[in-house]
Design a protein around this motif. Sequence first.
Motif, PDB file in Angstrom:
ATOM      1  N   VAL A  34      -1.420 118.953 -58.720  1.00  0.00           N
ATOM      2  CA  VAL A  34      -1.213 118.958 -60.080  1.00  0.00           C
ATOM      3  C   VAL A  34      -2.443 119.249 -60.659  1.00  0.00           C
ATOM      4  O   VAL A  34      -2.624 119.997 -61.755  1.00  0.00           O
ATOM      5  CB  VAL A  34      -0.691 117.500 -60.476  1.00  0.00           C
ATOM      6  N   PHE A  35      -3.643 118.613 -60.549  1.00  0.00           N
ATOM      7  CA  PHE A  35      -4.947 118.840 -61.062  1.00  0.00           C
ATOM      8  C   PHE A  35      -5.354 120.208 -60.930  1.00  0.00           C
ATOM      9  O   PHE A  35      -5.929 120.908 -61.666  1.00  0.00           O
ATOM     10  CB  PHE A  35      -5.944 117.772 -60.607  1.00  0.00           C
ATOM     11  N   ARG A  60     -11.423 121.858 -70.164  1.00  0.00           N
ATOM     12  CA  ARG A  60     -11.439 120.458 -70.159  1.00  0.00           C
ATOM     13  C   ARG A  60     -10.455 120.013 -69.207  1.00  0.00           C
ATOM     14  O   ARG A  60      -9.684 120.664 -68.699  1.00  0.00           O
ATOM     15  CB  ARG A  60     -11.179 119.862 -71.362  1.00  0.00           C
ATOM     16  N   ILE A  61     -10.538 118.854 -68.642  1.00  0.00           N
ATOM     17  CA  ILE A  61      -9.657 117.906 -67.656  1.00  0.00           C
ATOM     18  C   ILE A  61      -8.653 117.234 -68.470  1.00  0.00           C
ATOM     19  O   ILE A  61      -8.987 116.742 -69.700  1.00  0.00           O
ATOM     20  CB  ILE A  61     -10.351 117.089 -66.605  1.00  0.00           C
ATOM     21  N   ASP A  62      -7.497 117.029 -68.003  1.00  0.00           N
ATOM     22  CA  ASP A  62      -6.258 116.268 -68.541  1.00  0.00           C
ATOM     23  C   ASP A  62      -6.803 114.578 -68.628  1.00  0.00           C
ATOM     24  O   ASP A  62      -6.297 114.103 -67.576  1.00  0.00           O
ATOM     25  CB  ASP A  62      -4.942 116.575 -68.293  1.00  0.00           C
ATOM     26  N   PHE A  63      -7.556 114.162 -69.341  1.00  0.00           N
ATOM     27  CA  PHE A  63      -8.304 112.827 -69.085  1.00  0.00           C
ATOM     28  C   PHE A  63      -7.064 111.831 -69.416  1.00  0.00           C
ATOM     29  O   PHE A  63      -7.173 110.586 -68.673  1.00  0.00           O
ATOM     30  CB  PHE A  63      -9.274 112.589 -70.302  1.00  0.00           C
ATOM     31  N   LEU A  78      -3.921 112.062 -68.248  1.00  0.00           N
ATOM     32  CA  LEU A  78      -3.482 112.268 -66.740  1.00  0.00           C
ATOM     33  C   LEU A  78      -4.452 111.342 -65.671  1.00  0.00           C
ATOM     34  O   LEU A  78      -3.990 110.604 -64.769  1.00  0.00           O
ATOM     35  CB  LEU A  78      -3.050 113.413 -66.340  1.00  0.00           C
ATOM     36  N   VAL A  79      -5.864 111.744 -65.860  1.00  0.00           N
ATOM     37  CA  VAL A  79      -6.884 110.985 -65.105  1.00  0.00           C
ATOM     38  C   VAL A  79      -6.688 109.419 -65.319  1.00  0.00           C
ATOM     39  O   VAL A  79      -6.799 108.702 -64.219  1.00  0.00           O
ATOM     40  CB  VAL A  79      -8.177 111.429 -65.234  1.00  0.00           C
ATOM     41  N   PHE A 133       5.490 111.672 -67.361  1.00  0.00           N
ATOM     42  CA  PHE A 133       5.796 112.568 -68.648  1.00  0.00           C
ATOM     43  C   PHE A 133       4.753 113.462 -68.560  1.00  0.00           C
ATOM     44  O   PHE A 133       4.831 114.681 -68.877  1.00  0.00           O
ATOM     45  CB  PHE A 133       5.829 111.444 -69.633  1.00  0.00           C
ATOM     46  N   LYS A 134       3.462 113.135 -68.177  1.00  0.00           N
ATOM     47  CA  LYS A 134       2.413 114.143 -68.313  1.00  0.00           C
ATOM     48  C   LYS A 134       2.472 115.229 -67.352  1.00  0.00           C
ATOM     49  O   LYS A 134       2.078 116.427 -67.522  1.00  0.00           O
ATOM     50  CB  LYS A 134       1.048 113.186 -67.907  1.00  0.00           C
ATOM     51  N   ILE A 135       3.037 114.695 -65.851  1.00  0.00           N
ATOM     52  CA  ILE A 135       3.229 115.626 -65.100  1.00  0.00           C
ATOM     53  C   ILE A 135       4.220 116.837 -65.318  1.00  0.00           C
ATOM     54  O   ILE A 135       3.968 117.878 -65.193  1.00  0.00           O
ATOM     55  CB  ILE A 135       3.548 115.235 -63.560  1.00  0.00           C
ATOM     56  N   LEU A 136       5.281 116.468 -65.967  1.00  0.00           N
ATOM     57  CA  LEU A 136       6.499 117.330 -66.312  1.00  0.00           C
ATOM     58  C   LEU A 136       6.061 118.114 -67.615  1.00  0.00           C
ATOM     59  O   LEU A 136       6.492 119.275 -68.016  1.00  0.00           O
ATOM     60  CB  LEU A 136       7.719 116.395 -66.810  1.00  0.00           C
ATOM     61  N   SER A 137       5.424 117.637 -68.443  1.00  0.00           N
ATOM     62  CA  SER A 137       4.737 118.360 -69.542  1.00  0.00           C
ATOM     63  C   SER A 137       3.944 119.532 -69.079  1.00  0.00           C
ATOM     64  O   SER A 137       3.808 120.487 -69.640  1.00  0.00           O
ATOM     65  CB  SER A 137       3.863 117.372 -70.329  1.00  0.00           C
ATOM     66  N   LEU A 138       2.874 119.020 -68.022  1.00  0.00           N
ATOM     67  CA  LEU A 138       2.333 120.289 -67.348  1.00  0.00           C
ATOM     68  C   LEU A 138       3.067 121.350 -66.833  1.00  0.00           C
ATOM     69  O   LEU A 138       2.890 122.498 -66.751  1.00  0.00           O
ATOM     70  CB  LEU A 138       1.293 119.849 -66.258  1.00  0.00           C
TER      71      LEU A 138
END
Length: 377
Positions: free
Chosen positions: A366-367, A13-16, A18-19, A296-301
């Motif tokens: 990132v993706f 799955r994609i991080d929707f 973040l998208v 936050f989403k990028i740092l969580s990744l």
Amino acid sequence: MNINLEQKFNTHRIDFELVCVLLALISVGLVMVASSSMDFAAARYGDEWLLFRKQCILLMMGISAGVVVACIPLSVWEKYSGIFLCLAIIFLFIVLLPGIGKSVNGSQRWLPMGLFSIQASELAKICLLLFFASYLARRQDAVRSSWTAFFVMVFIIGIIVVLLLLEPDFGSSVVITFTLGSMMFVAGVPILRFLLLASSGVAGFSAMAFLSPYRWERLVAFMDPWSRQFDSGYQLVQSLIAFGRGEWFGLGLGNSLQKLFFLPEAHTDFIFAIFAEEFGLIGALCLVALYVFFIFKILSLSREANSKEKLFSAYLCFGIGIMLAAQSFINMGVASGLLPTKGLTLPFISYGGSSLLITCALMALVFRVNWELRHEQ
């Protein structure tokens, strides 16, 4: 069987979230570029939609470039990270050469690329992030224990900063130094060495600000812009007026008055002030919250990659998140009078090809990290 199908779906799955937040920022950017640039474009070029169309074309180019970047495995980026460091230095050097670099408003920062120009510092950003992520991942033990590894990184940062200041590009120098220093800190550089680097950076940048006449004038204007409201403080005063006119809920989309040639760079560096004027304090806070969730989403990744011992991916995502956060904070801080005036664009919102193209490439990385983490589960 149902459980296996569900696990397989979750794996790919994609991080929707973040998208969705990325699409929201891009959409806000397109709307605000149209709103803030129409009168300027009509007066300057005789076509009120010209800059909006250019931004759409650049966005399509950025997305296309991002697709290419996302298709390349992270192992390839890591393997050739040394070449990217050389490219960063080359870009920053050749832009200073007469006849090659393009000068705008007294700064020689742009490299002509035919139909458009791109800032050498923007190209250097992605190259440096790739190199430092690779170096910190490969030399993790040395970074934490060896002075040699530490001074190698400091030496590289020093070269980059000197080349940037020769353009001059003080804002990018601060963003890049802060980002790379933050990556070194999370990689485990001993606190005393990190404090040495941080104090040296603060002292150096402060000295340049005090010793440079035009930077000193900007600092004085920042402290009391109203005393120089028709001189060096003009831009900040007009930006603050935009914030004041917006009040709680704004004047409405397209109803800004400051964009009517009162606020210079209304569609680039000071687009956040126009947004605040049209959508008010509530709208501005919503945009800030959008950026906070985005970072936050990028740092969580990055944290997830680190937990799976994917160090290159972790450092790369962390660097991208910190760089976008720093640039967003500085842009908003300048527009709201929190920081001295400095020319940095607001990621995905401001008009500008260099920033948009490179930011799309960074998000593609990132993706790619997200995809590889899910694919290997």
